[in-house]
Each structure stands twice: as structure tokens, then as C-alpha cells.
Design an enzyme around this catalytic site. Sequence first.
Site, PDB file in Angstrom:
ATOM      1  N   TYR A 159      -5.865  -5.059 -25.135  1.00  0.00           N
ATOM      2  CA  TYR A 159      -6.464  -4.951 -26.477  1.00  0.00           C
ATOM      3  C   TYR A 159      -5.438  -4.449 -27.494  1.00  0.00           C
ATOM      4  O   TYR A 159      -5.289  -5.003 -28.590  1.00  0.00           O
ATOM      5  CB  TYR A 159      -7.664  -3.999 -26.396  1.00  0.00           C
TER       6      TYR A 159
ATOM      7  N   SER B 157      -7.785  -3.381 -35.633  1.00  0.00           N
ATOM      8  CA  SER B 157      -8.421  -2.178 -35.106  1.00  0.00           C
ATOM      9  C   SER B 157      -7.463  -1.022 -35.388  1.00  0.00           C
ATOM     10  O   SER B 157      -6.274  -1.256 -35.652  1.00  0.00           O
ATOM     11  CB  SER B 157      -8.598  -2.334 -33.580  1.00  0.00           C
TER      12      SER B 157
HETATM   13  P1  NAD Z   1     -19.756  -7.619 -30.808  1.00  0.00           P
HETATM   14  O1  NAD Z   1     -19.709  -7.658 -29.325  1.00  0.00           O
HETATM   15  O2  NAD Z   1     -20.904  -6.976 -31.495  1.00  0.00           O
HETATM   16  O3  NAD Z   1     -19.579  -9.087 -31.407  1.00  0.00           O
HETATM   17  C1  NAD Z   1     -18.590  -9.960 -30.958  1.00  0.00           C
HETATM   18  C2  NAD Z   1     -19.036 -11.381 -31.205  1.00  0.00           C
HETATM   19  O4  NAD Z   1     -17.952 -12.248 -30.809  1.00  0.00           O
HETATM   20  C3  NAD Z   1     -20.258 -11.805 -30.368  1.00  0.00           C
HETATM   21  O5  NAD Z   1     -21.207 -12.443 -31.201  1.00  0.00           O
HETATM   22  C4  NAD Z   1     -19.670 -12.779 -29.353  1.00  0.00           C
HETATM   23  O6  NAD Z   1     -20.575 -13.812 -28.968  1.00  0.00           O
HETATM   24  C5  NAD Z   1     -18.490 -13.347 -30.116  1.00  0.00           C
HETATM   25  N1  NAD Z   1     -17.455 -13.900 -29.233  1.00  0.00           N
HETATM   26  C6  NAD Z   1     -16.929 -13.353 -28.124  1.00  0.00           C
HETATM   27  N2  NAD Z   1     -16.026 -14.183 -27.582  1.00  0.00           N
HETATM   28  C7  NAD Z   1     -15.973 -15.275 -28.378  1.00  0.00           C
HETATM   29  C8  NAD Z   1     -15.233 -16.490 -28.344  1.00  0.00           C
HETATM   30  N3  NAD Z   1     -14.378 -16.749 -27.361  1.00  0.00           N
HETATM   31  N4  NAD Z   1     -15.443 -17.404 -29.329  1.00  0.00           N
HETATM   32  C9  NAD Z   1     -16.334 -17.152 -30.317  1.00  0.00           C
HETATM   33  N5  NAD Z   1     -17.062 -16.035 -30.395  1.00  0.00           N
HETATM   34  C10 NAD Z   1     -16.891 -15.117 -29.429  1.00  0.00           C
HETATM   35  O7  NAD Z   1     -18.365  -6.916 -31.202  1.00  0.00           O
HETATM   36  P2  NAD Z   1     -17.887  -6.159 -32.523  1.00  0.00           P
HETATM   37  O8  NAD Z   1     -17.773  -4.727 -32.191  1.00  0.00           O
HETATM   38  O9  NAD Z   1     -18.655  -6.582 -33.707  1.00  0.00           O
HETATM   39  O10 NAD Z   1     -16.377  -6.705 -32.611  1.00  0.00           O
HETATM   40  C11 NAD Z   1     -15.964  -7.672 -33.554  1.00  0.00           C
HETATM   41  C12 NAD Z   1     -14.464  -7.509 -33.760  1.00  0.00           C
HETATM   42  O11 NAD Z   1     -14.187  -6.198 -34.264  1.00  0.00           O
HETATM   43  C13 NAD Z   1     -13.612  -7.663 -32.501  1.00  0.00           C
HETATM   44  O12 NAD Z   1     -12.437  -8.371 -32.792  1.00  0.00           O
HETATM   45  C14 NAD Z   1     -13.290  -6.239 -32.129  1.00  0.00           C
HETATM   46  O13 NAD Z   1     -12.082  -6.123 -31.390  1.00  0.00           O
HETATM   47  C15 NAD Z   1     -13.147  -5.619 -33.514  1.00  0.00           C
HETATM   48  N6  NAD Z   1     -13.281  -4.174 -33.527  1.00  0.00           N
HETATM   49  C16 NAD Z   1     -14.414  -3.573 -33.077  1.00  0.00           C
HETATM   50  C17 NAD Z   1     -14.499  -2.198 -33.107  1.00  0.00           C
HETATM   51  C18 NAD Z   1     -15.703  -1.469 -32.621  1.00  0.00           C
HETATM   52  O14 NAD Z   1     -15.609  -0.238 -32.468  1.00  0.00           O
HETATM   53  N7  NAD Z   1     -16.834  -2.118 -32.395  1.00  0.00           N
HETATM   54  C19 NAD Z   1     -13.430  -1.431 -33.596  1.00  0.00           C
HETATM   55  C20 NAD Z   1     -12.303  -2.084 -34.052  1.00  0.00           C
HETATM   56  C21 NAD Z   1     -12.227  -3.455 -34.020  1.00  0.00           C
END
Ligand code: NAD
Length: 260
Positions: free
Chosen positions: A155, A142
Site C-alpha cells: 500500500y 493517502s
Molecule cells: P471502500 O472499500 O469503501 O471503497 C472502495 C471501492 O473501490 C469499492 O466500491 C470497491 O468495489 C471499489 N473497487 C475495489 N477494487 C476495484 C477495482 N479493481 N476496480 C474498480 N473498483 C474497485 O474504500 P475507501 O476507504 O472509500 O477507499 C477509497 C480510496 O481511498 C482507496 O484508494 C484507499 O486507498 C483510499 N484511502 C482510504 C483511506 C481510509 O482510511 N479509508 C485513507 C486514505 C486513502
Amino acid sequence: MTLKDKVALVTGAASGIGKECAIEMAKAGANIVIADLNLEGAQAVAKEIEALGVKAMGVSMDVTSEEQVNAGIEAAVKALGSIDVLVSNAGIQIIHPVEDFPFADWKKMLAIHLDGAFLTTKAAIKHMYSSGRGGSIIYMGSVHSHEASKLKSAYVTAKHGLLGLARVVAKEGGEKNVRAYVVCPGFVRTPLVDKQIPEQAKSLGITEDQVIKNVMLSQTVDGTFTTTQDVASVVSYLAGFPTAALTGQSFVVSHGWYMQ
Ligand code: NAD
């Protein structure tokens, strides 16, 4: 078709960024494993991906459980023959000021983001080594792998930690052709971010609109969210990159919010 006949496993790919990464790599020819807590969601995405003409399967996996990670990766290798690309993406967000951060929430955050990255790497890298072909391991970091924000101690700590893990995996994997990367998105409009907007508004005493404009997007060059497509393009590019020239690096995808 840079990923033709490769097998890519993406954790947390039933939703958001992980799902888009899986679709993008399928378009580049990879067979795909969707590993998620949400098995029904994972299977639905796998079905969508099969329509693109590659093989795909959903596996149930809690990335904090060594047993489930090992079982999911073994099932994937048995069904599809190898693991060539791992995208360690599953993640959640929990925000509190440090003084109020429940220890259980802190541990849960580190378990999903760091234990999950470690366990999936440990299980997948063995297959990358034994196949003789090596592979690519991409951690979903991130901007918070490089930058801090209020309320996000767990985080930010976890996302910084991924930089260290990626660098070690890059060094250990070098001789066997395994590359490691961290992709670092800015704010992307997924369920993870939608949940944070009202929470941050409450914690910071501002409106939801102010959270979006003044907290999330104020430092971008164009005032827009990073898209899942922005992130997936970079992930797919790195997954197919043919040499170790970029290994160990992190790649910020944030519309100029953070410039390295
Ligand atoms: P999201 O909530 O859309 O998807 C997350 C997915 O992870 C879900 O399908 C959930 O079921 C799954 N999950 C959660 N806990 C789990 C576990 N213990 N085992 C297996 N699966 C699990 O979230 P997103 O925004 O797509 O985030 C995905 C990644 O991107 C994360 O690591 C997040 O930190 C990172 N990220 C997101 C953003 C943002 O702005 N959305 C920015 C930077 C980084």
C-alpha cells in the site's frame, strides 16, 4: 456551481470516499459517472445522485483491466459528452509483514492502485486533450503517500507511486490545461478501514480499541477520524480550481496526523 455541466468520473465510487466525492461534485453541478467493480452499487449511487438534479450513470469497471477501463470511459463519453474530471479512487488494503507478503497479493495491490491510476488516466486524458477544455485528474493517495506504517509495504509503495504519476501528468498536461493532484487522507471510517482494525489487532497482538487509539488516531490533533466529507470537499475544490497554480501537488487531509 463551479462544476456546472462538467462530467466527472469517479472510480470505486459505489462506496466510501469515492461515493462522497461523487455526491459533492454533483452538488457543485457536475454530471457524474460512478465506475466500480460493483455495478449494482454503482447504479444505486447514480440513482441517489440523479435526485440532486444532475445526470448520473453507473458503469461496471475493473480498473486493472485495460479493456474494461477503455470501454467504461468510452461509454461515459458517449452518454454524457466528455470527461472533464477523473478521480482515480478505487482501492483496497492487504496487510502482511514483508517476509510473509504473498507475491500475488503484492501484485494485486500494485495493479489496483497503480495500473488502475495509469489506465484510467491514459483513457481519460485523450478526451481532455481533444475537447480543447483540458481537465482535472485527482488521485486518491493517502497519508501513506508520505509516511510508512508496519505491515503495509504494498500500500505504501503504491501510494508513494501516485505522487510520481501525478507530477508527470501535471507536466505533460500543462500545455493542454490538464491538472493533476494527489489527495492524501488520514484514516477514514469506511469498509476498507473497518476490515483492517481486527486484522491489525491480530497482527500486532493488541486490542481493536488500541488499534484505533494508538495506531490510527494517536498522531491526529483531535483524536478523530478524517471524514468522507473532509476528503470530498478538498476533491471537489481541486476539481473546480480554475488555474494550474496547484497542479502537481499533494494535499494531506488528516486532522494533523501528517504535516508536510
Ligand atoms: P471502500 O472499500 O469503501 O471503497 C472502495 C471501492 O473501490 C469499492 O466500491 C470497491 O468495489 C471499489 N473497487 C475495489 N477494487 C476495484 C477495482 N479493481 N476496480 C474498480 N473498483 C474497485 O474504500 P475507501 O476507504 O472509500 O477507499 C477509497 C480510496 O481511498 C482507496 O484508494 C484507499 O486507498 C483510499 N484511502 C482510504 C483511506 C481510509 O482510511 N479509508 C485513507 C486514505 C486513502
